[in-house]
Design a protein around this motif. Structure first.
Motif, mmCIF file in Angstrom:
data_model
loop_
_atom_site.group_PDB
_atom_site.id
_atom_site.type_symbol
_atom_site.label_atom_id
_atom_site.label_comp_id
_atom_site.label_asym_id
_atom_site.label_seq_id
_atom_site.Cartn_x
_atom_site.Cartn_y
_atom_site.Cartn_z
ATOM 1 N N UNK A 85 -45.417 27.759 76.117
ATOM 2 C CA UNK A 85 -45.048 26.952 74.955
ATOM 3 C C UNK A 85 -45.807 25.638 74.829
ATOM 4 N N UNK A 86 -46.848 25.412 75.672
ATOM 5 C CA UNK A 86 -47.601 24.160 75.571
ATOM 6 C C UNK A 86 -48.326 24.082 74.227
ATOM 7 N N UNK A 87 -48.274 22.901 73.621
ATOM 8 C CA UNK A 87 -48.944 22.722 72.339
ATOM 9 C C UNK A 87 -50.053 21.688 72.408
ATOM 10 N N UNK A 88 -50.356 21.205 73.611
ATOM 11 C CA UNK A 88 -51.475 20.272 73.770
ATOM 12 C C UNK A 88 -52.709 21.102 74.111
ATOM 13 N N UNK A 89 -53.834 20.801 73.455
ATOM 14 C CA UNK A 89 -55.055 21.594 73.631
ATOM 15 C C UNK A 89 -55.574 21.489 75.063
ATOM 16 N N UNK B 156 -39.759 22.697 70.655
ATOM 17 C CA UNK B 156 -40.790 22.913 69.630
ATOM 18 C C UNK B 156 -40.227 22.713 68.232
ATOM 19 N N UNK B 157 -38.987 23.177 68.051
ATOM 20 C CA UNK B 157 -38.396 23.156 66.708
ATOM 21 C C UNK B 157 -37.779 21.824 66.332
ATOM 22 N N UNK B 180 -40.170 12.928 79.601
ATOM 23 C CA UNK B 180 -40.856 12.601 78.348
ATOM 24 C C UNK B 180 -42.189 13.371 78.228
ATOM 25 N N UNK B 181 -42.965 13.379 79.322
ATOM 26 C CA UNK B 181 -44.256 14.086 79.300
ATOM 27 C C UNK B 181 -44.089 15.582 79.102
ATOM 28 N N UNK B 182 -43.099 16.159 79.768
ATOM 29 C CA UNK B 182 -42.848 17.592 79.609
ATOM 30 C C UNK B 182 -42.514 17.918 78.148
ATOM 31 N N UNK B 183 -41.699 17.081 77.549
ATOM 32 C CA UNK B 183 -41.310 17.317 76.155
ATOM 33 C C UNK B 183 -42.519 17.208 75.229
ATOM 34 N N UNK B 184 -43.393 16.233 75.510
ATOM 35 C CA UNK B 184 -44.554 16.021 74.635
ATOM 36 C C UNK B 184 -45.637 17.086 74.822
ATOM 37 N N UNK B 188 -46.007 17.614 70.857
ATOM 38 C CA UNK B 188 -46.601 16.272 70.873
ATOM 39 C C UNK B 188 -46.103 15.368 69.749
ATOM 40 N N UNK B 189 -45.515 15.936 68.696
ATOM 41 C CA UNK B 189 -45.101 15.059 67.589
ATOM 42 C C UNK B 189 -43.642 14.637 67.682
#
Lengths: 120, 216
Positions: A85-89, B156-157, B180-184, B188-189
């Motif tokens: 589920x990672x969304x960072x490139x 994600x949602x 916080x980092x795991x969530x981002x 990322x938004x």
């Protein structure tokens, strides 16, 4: 654990898509399932057979097409897949990304056994 | 074999009702959030602090979703906000139809903000659009810092993450930075707030942000 209500929705879609007198001929219901569709294939399969038993759909079963989670980076335009589920490139670290696939939960095709096949 | 091509979303019925709810919300200029988390992360406490902050200045209505009991609706009733309880009787999430039905017994006159508190569950509610403007996910420090990686769909949602129970950080095995980092990494938004409903730390930051969005 909402597979039971998802299975009920699939039955409803099949009943709406196939003429009533042909429901007993349905053998395969094809379902697109994204990595992050939120349902477990085995559990959905189990729920579907539980609710279709003793109905005209008793001989039908689900067939899954698993769709990977794919994301495109808007910065470097690269596409990448992962199942966490990672969304960072992973290439450029870009955070502006778009989900391309992986959320699907869709009935795509229904396969029926024909009259002539039944008589063979 | 003959094949019928269907191409229909399994949850299309829910999505259709959600669109109807969303159109109704927009017609009424109602800002709607869907509050989601695992059980016990503090959704109802955040709701209580939020109602205290708005203190009738901004009229807020609440839909409470629970598997059993109306304890949460009773807690909210003290704040003189219109509240309706949905008991799902075992159901693991709210769906758009349950919300549509609940709206029928909610007095929305003058209401600017509707907060829907979903059933405590980090899995199923992420699949069901209720017609809300955004999902707000709550993760508390007592749950550890790996929740976003374990339940990526929900993070994600969501548009907002509230990290709650930060007053307990000295006592629990949780790094705020890691959480916080795991969530981002998952989203990322995400807009992130850090709160404690006991010390009220971070509550005014969250509420003033919510108020700005409500008046938008």
């Amino acid at each position: 654990m909402h597979e039971l209500s998802v299975a009920q929705n699939i039955c409803d879609i099949v009943q709406q898509s196939v003429p009533k007198n042909e429901l007993a001929d349905v053998r395969i219901v094809r379902v697109k399932l994204g990595t992050f569709s939120g349902v477990v294939a085995d559990s959905l399969d189990f729920c579907f057979s539980a609710i279709s038993a003793e109905t005209p759909l008793a001989k039908a079963h689900l067939e899954f097409e698993h769709i990977p989670f794919a994301v495109r980076c808007n910065h470097c335009q690269k596409t990448f897949e992962n199942d966490i589920g990672f969304m960072v490139c992973p290439e450029c670290g870009g955070a502006e990304t778009v989900i391309l696939s992986g959320r699907e939960l869709q009935v795509t095709e229904i396969e029926l056994e024909n009259e002539e096949e039944k008589t063979i | 074999m003959s094949v019928i091509t269907v191409e229909r979303k399994v949850l299309e019925k829910n999505d259709e009702i959600a669109r109807r709810n969303r159109a109704m919300f927009s017609e009424r200029h109602l800002f709607v959030i869907n509050l989601v988390s695992s059980p016990g992360s503090g959704k109802t406490s955040i709701l209580e602090r939020t109602l205290e902050y708005f203190n009738k200045r901004v009229k807020v209505a609440v839909i409470e979703g629970d598997v059993q009991t109306d304890f949460d609706a009773q807690r909210i009733a003290r704040y003189d906000a219109p509240v309706v309880q949905i008991v799902t009787n075992g159901g693991c999430h709210l769906d758009a139809k349950l919300v549509e039905d609940a709206l029928g017994s909610l007095d929305l006159s003058g209401v600017k903000l509707l907060i829907i508190e979903n059933v405590g569950n980090l899995v199923c509610p992420s699949n069901y659009d209720l017609g809300e403007a955004m999902k707000v996910v709550v993760a508390s420090t007592t749950e550890g810092d790996d929740k976003p990686l374990k339940y990526p769909s929900m993070f994600q949602n969501a548009s907002v993450l509230i990290i709650n129970k930060i007053d307990l950080l000295p006592y629990v095995n949780c790094s705020l930075e890691t959480l916080r980092n795991n969530a981002l990494k998952i989203n990322p938004s995400l807009k992130v707030f850090e709160t404690s409903c006991t010390t009220k730390s971070g509550i005014s930051e969250w509420c003033s942000w919510l108020e700005q969005n409500t008046n938008r």
